[in-house]
Design a protein around this motif. Structure first.
Motif, short mmCIF file in Angstrom:
data_model
loop_
_atom_site.label_atom_id
_atom_site.label_comp_id
_atom_site.label_asym_id
_atom_site.label_seq_id
_atom_site.Cartn_x
_atom_site.Cartn_y
_atom_site.Cartn_z
N TRP A 222 39.49 33.34 35.97
CA TRP A 222 40.61 32.57 35.44
C TRP A 222 40.18 31.13 35.25
N GLY B 111 37.53 39.18 40.53
CA GLY B 111 37.83 38.01 41.35
C GLY B 111 37.42 38.20 42.79
N THR C 257 41.39 34.00 40.49
CA THR C 257 41.34 35.19 39.64
C THR C 257 41.96 36.40 40.33
#
Length: 578
Positions: A239, A328, A301
């Protein structure tokens, strides 16, 4: 027996070429065949992929044969020593990734053989080129060839994503192509800067050069590494650079989505490989550079993936966000640089990949069942009809000719029960619940975070507050994933009434059973697999063995001839020259 062992030791290094050469030759052969020869193309694709899987098994056994802390295989294709020539390097990590690739690819192409491989042209050629790029990325020992293989697998993935056409796929495909072109540009910029600073792109040579970089150039070095890492983080779906993943993966056909579950792991592999080589505890002032960024980016993430799963209404979106959650978790755990934690994440990596791949395949079958046999439910038929072959044009479903029943198998009884049990198994692995392998992988990571000093961890980033935050996130995201998958399961399996029996064929059910069976096998053999991942982690965090193996690999000497007097005189003159 000694003669066999000697022959094996001579042949095995050359086998390292097979994960690259075999799919390349198969793709070239498939490209010469007509599109009407779909059955023959499918058979050749499955055969080549199966051979690639067997080669990966052999290479894995070879890399782990003696039980040494870090066994290495180095191959010089051009017969030039490092860092001047191309180098292929095989260790436990690359062998594990090759095996995972071959396993997922075989299940994907078998599933595609039931129907999806006929939805467009050149599917089998693109599939093999994708495998070629993946194999090269896992084996290469320098950044330049890593870029080459990245471009090969990306170019193939563009075609695979658009396979089947339709407005949704084209739109998602254009976004996917644009973001990957940007990532490739960052890759080139970062690699060029590293070459300008260190004078090399060989990974082992970079590990030697980075501690020697002057203090004046240290900031530029870190900037180059950050730019290069951004390219890999895009592939690893960190992210906020992962906005493209869920739309692209959910728009792809089911077997392509299952294969794409590996693509984020290419980014994870590359980051883990380069970070442990370039910024290990032996990197001097650059030791563990970027570790907090990996930990923080990975945890954000994880939260994004779990929330995305809760917000997903479609199974393919659910699978896409599950891939983000898995990525993640791996990034955050890798950032600590601890042996025991790395061993746990290496156990978790194949488990989560297998489960997400199976969920992509299940999504196609469940959506078709939910829509009374129309597996093109997420897309308007008018969009894809011009691109479908006659065999794929549905009436009440995507029916095959009767003469193909021998190839694809008969309808399996109790198909709904199979789909339900498979979905339940995916839920357990992705959420990290006992008794399957997802729980073991997460438990190993949690144990390493809670008690890092008692498990022989290396001198990486001590857990502290980031460690406790990751523990809380792993538990919380697992709970959210469980809620999201359970809610979706209730909607698809329990809340439906008056629905006909799902039409499930052997070539569709068998790959899912094999993928989830592999998760069960990882659970049953957890002790042996954890020993393997511990040895792999120890080798990663002690990069000296990798560096020595690559830099001391000697070219094969050429044939010797008896020199004539003229040659002898010329040779003597050359040696005497300043």
């Amino acid at each position: 027996m000694s003669r066999i062992a000697e022959l094996t030791s001579l042949l095995m290094p050359h086998l390292m070429l097979a994960p690259i050469g075999l799919p390349m030759l198969t793709a070239a052969l498939l490209l010469t065949m007509k599109e009407e020869q779909q059955r023959l193309k499918l058979g050749l694709n499955i055969l080549s992929t199966l051979l690639g899987l067997l080669v990966a098994v052999a290479l894995l056994l070879w890399s782990h044969e003696s039980g040494a802390p870090a066994t290495m295989g180095v191959y010089l294709p051009g017969n030039w020593p490092a860092p001047f020539g191309i180098v292929l390097v095989l260790d436990r990590l690359s062998a594990m990734m090759l095996l995972l690739t071959g396993f997922v690819a075989l299940c994907s192409i078998v599933f595609a053989g039931a129907r999806w491989h006929r939805a467009g042209v050149h599917y089998h050629t693109l599939f093999q080129l994708q495998l070629m790029g993946l194999g090269g990325a896992f084996l290469t020992g320098d950044l330049f060839n890593l870029f080459v293989f990245f471009e090969i697998l990306l170019a193939a993935s563009y075609g695979l994503l658009l396979h089947g056409a339709g407005r949704t796929r084209v739109q998602a495909g254009l976004h996917y192509i644009a973001i990957n072109l940007a990532a490739s540009s960052l890759f080139l910029i970062g690699a060029s800067m590293l070459y300008g600073i260190t004078g090399t792109l060989n990974m082992a040579d970079l590990a030697q050069a980075i501690p020697q970089v002057s203090a004046a150039d240290r900031g530029l070095l870190h900037s180059a590494a950050a730019i290069l890492a951004t390219a890999f983080l895009i592939k690893a779906a960190v992210w906020p650079l992962n906005f493209w993943l869920v739309p692209a993966y959910s728009a792809a056909t089911a077997p392509v989505g299952a294969l794409f579950a590996l693509m984020t792991k290419v980014g994870i592999y590359t980051l883990l490989r380069l970070w442990t080589l370039m910024f290990s505890s032996e990197a001097g002032p650059s030791s563990l550079f970027g570790s907090l960024w990996l930990i923080g980016g990975g945890m954000v993430t994880m939260a994004f993936g779990a929330i995305g799963m809760m917000a997903s209404q479609r199974l393919t979106h659910l699978a896409g966000h599950a891939a983000v959650l898995s990525s993640g978790t791996l990034l955050a755990a890798a950032g600590f640089g601890q042996n025991a934690l790395t061993a746990g994440l290496l156990y978790y990596l194949p488990s989560s990949t297998l489960a997400v791949s199976a969920l992509f395949l299940l999504a196609d079958l469940i959506d078709r069942w939910r829509n009374d046999g129309a597996s093109l439910a997420p897309y308007e038929l008018d969009d894809v009809a011009p691109f479908l072959t006659p065999e794929l044009m549905p009436t009440t479903g995507l029916n095959l000719d009767e003469d193909e029943e021998v190839l694809v198998g008969r309808v399996i009884p109790a198909a709904a029960a199979f789909l339900g049990l498979a979905y339940m198994a995916c839920t357990l692995v992705i959420a990290g619940l006992p008794p399957l392998s997802g729980f073991i992988g997460k438990f190993a990571m949690l144990t390493a975070l809670v008690n890092p000093l008692g498990l022989g961890s290396s001198a990486g980033t001590q857990p502290g507050l980031p460690g406790w935050t990751l523990i809380a996130l792993m538990i919380a995201t697992g709970l959210l994933a469980l809620l999201a998958l359970t809610r979706s399961g209730i909607r698809h399996f329990w809340a439906a009434h008056d629905r006909p029996t799902p039409q499930l064929r052997v070539m569709e059910g068998l790959p899912i059973a094999i993928l989830l069976g592999a998760c069960v096998a990882l659970t049953l053999q957890a002790n042996g697999v954890m020993r393997f991942t511990e040895a792999t982690a120890n080798g990663l965090h002690a990069p000296g063995t990798y560096v020595r193996a690559v830099m001391t690999a000697a070219p094969i000497p050429g044939p010797t001839t008896t020199p004539t007097p003229e040659r002898a005189e010329s040779s003597a003159t050359t040696k005497a020259a300043p």
